[in-house]
Design a protein around this motif. Structure first.
Motif, PDB file in Angstrom:
ATOM      1  N   ALA A 267       0.853  -1.197   0.000  1.00 20.09           N
ATOM      2  CA  ALA A 267       0.000   0.000   0.000  1.00 20.09           C
ATOM      3  C   ALA A 267       0.880   1.234   0.000  1.00 20.09           C
ATOM      4  N   PHE A 268       1.684   1.327  -1.028  1.00 16.68           N
ATOM      5  CA  PHE A 268       2.731   2.346  -1.099  1.00 16.68           C
ATOM      6  C   PHE A 268       2.592   3.090  -2.413  1.00 16.68           C
ATOM      7  N   GLU A 269       2.270   4.369  -2.318  1.00 13.48           N
ATOM      8  CA  GLU A 269       2.200   5.209  -3.513  1.00 13.48           C
ATOM      9  C   GLU A 269       3.568   5.810  -3.772  1.00 13.48           C
ATOM     10  N   ILE A 270       4.079   5.635  -4.992  1.00  8.91           N
ATOM     11  CA  ILE A 270       5.373   6.203  -5.339  1.00  8.91           C
ATOM     12  C   ILE A 270       5.352   7.687  -4.995  1.00  8.91           C
ATOM     13  N   PRO A 271       6.249   8.157  -4.106  1.00  7.31           N
ATOM     14  CA  PRO A 271       6.189   9.555  -3.651  1.00  7.31           C
ATOM     15  C   PRO A 271       6.286  10.579  -4.776  1.00  7.31           C
ATOM     16  N   ALA A 337      10.350 -11.968   0.460  1.00  8.70           N
ATOM     17  CA  ALA A 337       9.436 -12.182   1.594  1.00  8.70           C
ATOM     18  C   ALA A 337       8.183 -11.318   1.473  1.00  8.70           C
ATOM     19  N   TYR A 338       8.255 -10.277   0.628  1.00  7.71           N
ATOM     20  CA  TYR A 338       7.133  -9.346   0.467  1.00  7.71           C
ATOM     21  C   TYR A 338       6.421  -9.562  -0.870  1.00  7.71           C
ATOM     22  N   GLU A 339       6.495 -10.791  -1.388  1.00  5.79           N
ATOM     23  CA  GLU A 339       5.897 -11.093  -2.695  1.00  5.79           C
ATOM     24  C   GLU A 339       4.398 -10.804  -2.725  1.00  5.79           C
ATOM     25  N   ASP A 340       3.718 -11.034  -1.616  1.00  6.03           N
ATOM     26  CA  ASP A 340       2.273 -10.790  -1.564  1.00  6.03           C
ATOM     27  C   ASP A 340       1.919  -9.305  -1.680  1.00  6.03           C
ATOM     28  N   SER A 341       2.922  -8.444  -1.586  1.00  7.21           N
ATOM     29  CA  SER A 341       2.685  -7.002  -1.666  1.00  7.21           C
ATOM     30  C   SER A 341       2.513  -6.517  -3.103  1.00  7.21           C
ATOM     31  N   ILE A 342       2.896  -7.340  -4.074  1.00  4.04           N
ATOM     32  CA  ILE A 342       2.956  -6.873  -5.470  1.00  4.04           C
ATOM     33  C   ILE A 342       1.589  -6.444  -5.989  1.00  4.04           C
ATOM     34  N   ILE A 343       0.566  -7.277  -5.799  1.00  5.68           N
ATOM     35  CA  ILE A 343      -0.766  -6.923  -6.315  1.00  5.68           C
ATOM     36  C   ILE A 343      -1.308  -5.691  -5.602  1.00  5.68           C
ATOM     37  N   LEU A 344      -0.957  -5.522  -4.323  1.00  8.09           N
ATOM     38  CA  LEU A 344      -1.383  -4.333  -3.590  1.00  8.09           C
ATOM     39  C   LEU A 344      -0.713  -3.095  -4.170  1.00  8.09           C
ATOM     40  N   PHE A 345       0.567  -3.217  -4.461  1.00  7.40           N
ATOM     41  CA  PHE A 345       1.336  -2.113  -5.039  1.00  7.40           C
ATOM     42  C   PHE A 345       0.768  -1.702  -6.395  1.00  7.40           C
ATOM     43  N   LYS A 346       0.426  -2.685  -7.227  1.00  7.22           N
ATOM     44  CA  LYS A 346      -0.114  -2.394  -8.559  1.00  7.22           C
ATOM     45  C   LYS A 346      -1.478  -1.714  -8.468  1.00  7.22           C
ATOM     46  N   THR A 347      -2.274  -2.110  -7.478  1.00  6.74           N
ATOM     47  CA  THR A 347      -3.580  -1.480  -7.313  1.00  6.74           C
ATOM     48  C   THR A 347      -3.432  -0.026  -6.878  1.00  6.74           C
ATOM     49  N   TYR A 348      -2.448   0.242  -6.013  1.00  7.81           N
ATOM     50  CA  TYR A 348      -2.205   1.624  -5.603  1.00  7.81           C
ATOM     51  C   TYR A 348      -1.707   2.481  -6.759  1.00  7.81           C
ATOM     52  N   LEU A 442      -3.605  -0.037 -17.587  1.00  5.67           N
ATOM     53  CA  LEU A 442      -4.629  -1.060 -17.338  1.00  5.67           C
ATOM     54  C   LEU A 442      -4.199  -2.420 -17.885  1.00  5.67           C
ATOM     55  N   LEU A 443      -3.546  -2.422 -19.029  1.00  3.94           N
ATOM     56  CA  LEU A 443      -3.076  -3.673 -19.636  1.00  3.94           C
ATOM     57  C   LEU A 443      -2.062  -4.358 -18.740  1.00  3.94           C
ATOM     58  N   PHE A 444      -1.065  -3.602 -18.266  1.00  2.56           N
ATOM     59  CA  PHE A 444      -0.025  -4.182 -17.410  1.00  2.56           C
ATOM     60  C   PHE A 444      -0.574  -4.567 -16.033  1.00  2.56           C
ATOM     61  N   TYR A 445      -1.647  -3.909 -15.595  1.00  9.27           N
ATOM     62  CA  TYR A 445      -2.228  -4.256 -14.306  1.00  9.27           C
ATOM     63  C   TYR A 445      -2.852  -5.662 -14.367  1.00  9.27           C
ATOM     64  N   PHE A 446      -3.539  -5.965 -15.463  1.00  8.36           N
ATOM     65  CA  PHE A 446      -4.252  -7.242 -15.547  1.00  8.36           C
ATOM     66  C   PHE A 446      -3.387  -8.380 -16.083  1.00  8.36           C
ATOM     67  N   LEU A 447      -2.196  -8.046 -16.596  1.00 11.24           N
ATOM     68  CA  LEU A 447      -1.309  -9.115 -17.088  1.00 11.24           C
ATOM     69  C   LEU A 447      -0.733  -9.933 -15.945  1.00 11.24           C
TER      70      LEU A 447
END
Length: 447
Positions: A267-271, A337-348, A442-447
């Protein structure tokens, strides 16, 4: 090469865009330092301990703006309107000391309750007396930046920010190399780092401030003026911050520290996106106030649209790149160890599509701050309900979907309020370059 760069800066340094870029650069120093802190400490601490480390930053980021009662926003407005920098800054500083003293008293009361076994402060016992320090430096940093912006000295602001960033980096390196000996001060370290990142630039800002100290005495009437304007924005900030940090608050309440760490990473928005948006909006704010005071509201709207388009042209390509390399960014910045964070990061990153300007700035420039308060509270309610409902059905990702939904509500309300849907659609949404970039995101989000 350096000579050519200086010539380019000299040629374009007087343009509004160049000044906004200066502001973005000066703000990016702080963002990069926090990214560096994450990069270093996520690798040296366990996931659980890093979660606690992030929790302290979460408390500071949420608590500091809520302790100011809107005074800095009032300061920002009146120095843009009346140009009396030193007088308002003196009043702001006096009030800041009073706020810090009040917080110290409150913390002292909490410690008495701890000693009497009514509450348990745990690791925060003793160290929490230092919490007013990051508050003091954060608000001074913010207010002095407003001063430099209004005085049109953004190049000097960038240079001074760089000096402060160097000292902050030295502090972080010193803590990193001594981390093994400092692990017993787990709460103290993020407080010291936070204070250094905002405090070191303040030293240079204050020393080089291009205004003379005010000889006028403290005046409650000026404080009341700043409060009258700023307090509705404070309430809006309160609601807005709760909305921004609502996702982390929900996770911290219902999940363990390890899960919180994974969520906080994702849940990290690129500053860069928020920094550019803030930099450009801060740069145009004095001009918008001036245009509205003269009755040129169409001019203010045109300036806002032009700025939104510029910011979008900068941020959208970065969003595409970050979406495409999301896996690599998480693995490099943190670890597998933070692999589960990837989909959260992409959604943000989808939320970042709307970080192309400050959507309430036109109302702020008109002084209609009460509307912003009502909107912010409404958005908070929408965020809370949608996040909890989607969390129930989809788990952790549902919380971020709730944030995305509330952002869409915010975006649509402000455009409708300013009657700018048509102009925004023509200038931003239907821009050919931005259409292509949005499709790629959007394309890269759903890939």
């Amino acid at each position: 090469m350096i000579k050519k760069l200086k010539q380019l800066l000299s040629r374009y340094g007087k343009g509004r865009s160049a000044k906004s870029i200066h502001l973005a650069i000066s703000q990016s120093f702080i963002a990069l330092l926090f990214i560096f802190v994450d990069f270093v400490f996520s690798k040296q601490l366990t996931v659980a301990n890093f979660g606690f480390f992030k929790e302290v930053f979460f408390i500071l980021n949420l608590g500091i703006p809520l302790a100011t009662f809107g005074i800095p926003e009032g300061y920002k407005y009146f120095i843009a309107k009346e140009k009396d920098y030193s007088f308002y800054f003196k009043n702001l500083t006096c009030v800041l000391f009073l706020i810090a003293a009040g917080i110290l008293g409150f913390i002292g009361l909490l410690h008495l309750l701890h000693v009497a076994n009514f509450i348990d402060l745990k690791q925060y016992f003793g160290v929490s007396f230092l919490f007013p320090l990051p508050l003091f430096f954060f608000i001074l940093n913010q207010s002095l930046r407003y001063t430099y912006i209004n005085l049109d000295t953004t190049a000097l602001l960038t240079r001074l920010s760089a000096y402060g960033a160097v000292l902050s980096a030295i502090l972080i390196f010193a803590i990193t190399f001594s981390l093994a000996e400092l692990t017993t001060y787990a709460v103290l370290l993020p407080v010291v780092i936070y204070s250094g990142i905002f405090g070191f630039p303040v030293l240079f800002y204050y020393i080089k401030a291009p205004v003379q100290p005010s000889k006028a005495s403290f005046e409650w009437a000026s404080v009341k003026k700043m409060l009258k304007y700023g307090f509705p924005l404070y309430l809006a900030t309160f609601a807005g911050l709760l909305s921004v940090y609502l996702d982390k608050l929900i996770v911290s309440l219902f999940e363990n520290e390890a899960t919180f760490a994974i969520f906080a990473v994702g849940a990290f928005e690129i500053p860069l996106f928020a920094m550019l948006s803030a930099a450009f909006s801060q740069q145009i704010f004095p001009s918008m106030v001036s245009s509205i005071d003269k009755g040129n509201y169409d001019e203010a709207q045109g300036l806002w649209l032009q700025t939104t388009k510029k910011v979008s042209m900068i941020t959208y390509p970065f969003i595409v790149i970050c979406m495409f390399f999301a896996d690599d960014i998480i693995y490099f910045m943190y670890s597998s160890a933070y692999e589960d964070s990837i989909i959260l990061f992409k959604t943000y990153l989808l939320i970042a599509l709307f970080r192309n300007n400050s959507y309430g700035i036109l109302l702020t420039a008109k002084g209609e701050t009460k509307i912003i308060t009502i909107v912010s509270v409404s958005i908070l309610g929408i965020n809370l309900i949608s996040s909890l409902v989607l969390y129930y059905f989809y788990g952790i990702p549902g919380i971020i979907y709730g944030s995305l939904i509330s952002t869409l509500f915010m975006w649509s309300f402000y455009l409708n309020k300013e009657k700018m849907f048509g102009a925004y659609f023509r200038e931003i949404i239907m821009n050919k370059t931005l259409i292509v970039l949005t499709i790629l995101v959007l394309l890269f989000y759903f890939l």
